[in-house]
Design an enzyme around this catalytic site. Sequence first.
Site, short mmCIF file in Angstrom:
data_model
loop_
_atom_site.label_atom_id
_atom_site.label_comp_id
_atom_site.label_asym_id
_atom_site.label_seq_id
_atom_site.Cartn_x
_atom_site.Cartn_y
_atom_site.Cartn_z
N SER A 72 0.83 -1.20 0.00
CA SER A 72 0.00 0.00 0.00
C SER A 72 0.87 1.26 0.00
CB SER A 72 -0.97 -0.05 1.19
OG SER A 72 -2.00 0.88 1.04
N ASP A 218 -5.63 -3.79 -2.70
CA ASP A 218 -4.67 -3.41 -1.65
C ASP A 218 -4.04 -4.63 -0.99
OD1 ASP A 218 -3.63 -2.45 0.97
OD2 ASP A 218 -4.47 -0.56 0.27
#
Length: 744
Positions: A72, A218
């Site tokens: 991320s 993610d």
Amino acid sequence: MSLSSIRAGYILAMILVFASASAAEPDPGDVQERPRVGLVLGGGGARGAAHVGVLKELERLRIPIDAIAGTSMGAVVGSLYASGRSPAELEALIGSIDWANAFVDSTWRRDLSFRRKQDDAAFPVQLEVGVRDGELQLPRGLIQGQKLQLILREQLLHVAGTTDFDLLPIPFRAVASDIETGEPYVMSNGDLALAARASMSAPGIFSPVQVDGRTLVDGGLVGNVPVDAIRSMDVDVIIAVDVEFPLYPPDQLESALDITGQMLTTLIRKETLRQLNSLGADDVLIRPALGEFGSTNFAQITETIPPGEAATRAQAPRLRGLAMGAHEYAQHLASQRGADYEPETIDFVRVSGDGPLAEDVLLERLETGPGDAVDANRLAEDAGRLYGLNSFENVGYHLVRDGDQTGVEFRTRKKSWGPNFAKFALLLEDDFEGSTAFNVAGRLTMTGLNPLGAEWRNDLQLGTEPRFETEFYQPLSHDSRFFVAPRIRLEQRNVNTFQSDITTGRYRVSEAEFGIDVGRQLGRWGELRLGAFRGAGDASIKVGDPSLPNFDFEKGGLFARFSVDTLDNAQIPRDGTRANVEWLLSRPGLGADSHSDSVLMNIDRAWSWGNHRRNTLQLGLEFATTFESGDQLQDFFPLGGFLRLSGLERGEISGPHAGLARLMYYRSVGGDGDSTLNMPLYLGGSLEAGNVWQSREEINADSLILNGSVFVGVDTHLGLLFLGAGFSEEGESSFYLFLGNPRR
């Protein structure tokens, strides 16, 4: 002592010296190399900027980094550092990015095609719904990540030719989640910018990214601090940085939303703890003290950098064993810093993708061409122009090699929720005295009907002023400059009649019209349109003297319209111009009841100044007049309502000649883009002068009606919301609640 004894002693001493020296010199096979250090950067949204502070302190302590793995925001910071960016450069970059704008998909309005500017002005609601096979389709994320992707690509342009992440200045891995299998996907090669973007695709917020045939979101879902990924990179010591949001105590869980958020954090945290618990005795865990700093608080993102430095300093006693000497570390660091990027010359430009538009149509919209130097800003602007066609979910650019030539390939991906799109708008106006107007409108646009980019636009409005309009727009060439557009329009509206400035009645006017237009697009800033039309209608008295006659009418003629739109925002502009000039010719020979000509003109110009351009002055001018025929009620021009003589009721006066001058001032006082969830708030006022006249001879400065208003406005996701008060020179006043575009 004899000479021979001295000589023997000397020889013995020399033997001992050489023997000692030989014993002190290590065997090459016994040299102890320093341990390889791997850095793990975890996810945490805006909290992830703390990684920059960690990197700053690691360099101050002279700790070498031999490999990086990130998830991320950790993948974003990690990819930039691995590419050769220094912590100082990263800090400057993070502080300079307009994060609120980076997380908004809508392209700069200047890059929209003129037709898309028309959509933007008429339908300010940003939500777009797809229509396919009779079913509504929603985007796969609230944010498609277009601008964020271009930012990453610009910052990583100097390593665009490196597809093996082990060949970066620092070997790197980005971790994402495969949404199909639920397993982590570790990216070690390919497009570095795309890998970083994929790793931070929070489900439901960002749309997934396609990489290697996989649909990725993610990486925090399956490994927010990817210790497992760094172990595969042949490291001896791991430095792991955890910036994950902490769990709330029970007394702070006050709503179902809080409970849901805590549940998701718990599920993610479980895998994070498993990986962190696998760290060995020599590994180092760094947890910056970020408290409850929000993962979406990008407005204060740089505030997380000092805590990252402090947490790393706290681990200095354990880290010093990994430190290098000053000279040795300087050489090590120099080997990892990217050399100054020398822009290459572009030999060719091409566009690839899965959309219906011909490549030549897209190439015509690009300004970059063969012979130009690679310029990230210019390439981003070109990508924005293609994205501004509103046909694509994503538009990116890539440097590609074809033999010994270097080219730029723009890659487009059509919208997964297309190819037909619906937008909506609300218009609500209430003066708190019984006069209310309410309209709800929708626009369905069927795009990409052929390679030249034909569109079929259908508008439906229900409420006080019902309307239906359909237009088929067909470009005639790849450059889309010339077009033909047959159309049909049906509508109803209210028109007041007067006698000696006294309202005598209110008519309900119904019209039907069909026509065919030809025109030319003037770049992205304007349009010239010519057309012929034929129609009919009727007018029925609804309020007033019932003896007033109802009547029918016929329409027919030609028109010409010149339009300009360079506003930076269609609703609350801070800069630019919007103008329309239209000439309408009605002739009995073309089907009209009478011989007449009408001219309509309007212009709005905005200027802004001050810090963040908070202060705006806007000048608006409107004028409409009819030649040779002033008795056609259906051609009357109305005035009255918010910002159109604000002291009067909406549409209170109308006539064959009308004029209005408006000077507005408004100031942004909050919510001006610091967060994607904020809605800009404005305070302002207006001075207005205008009137309608039954004959051109009556037009003079003395006959102007002076009005004004004060208002507070919020730029909501449903359009402008105003609460205002209007005043006239006669002492009349009106109060308004207004949702929508007051000049729509």
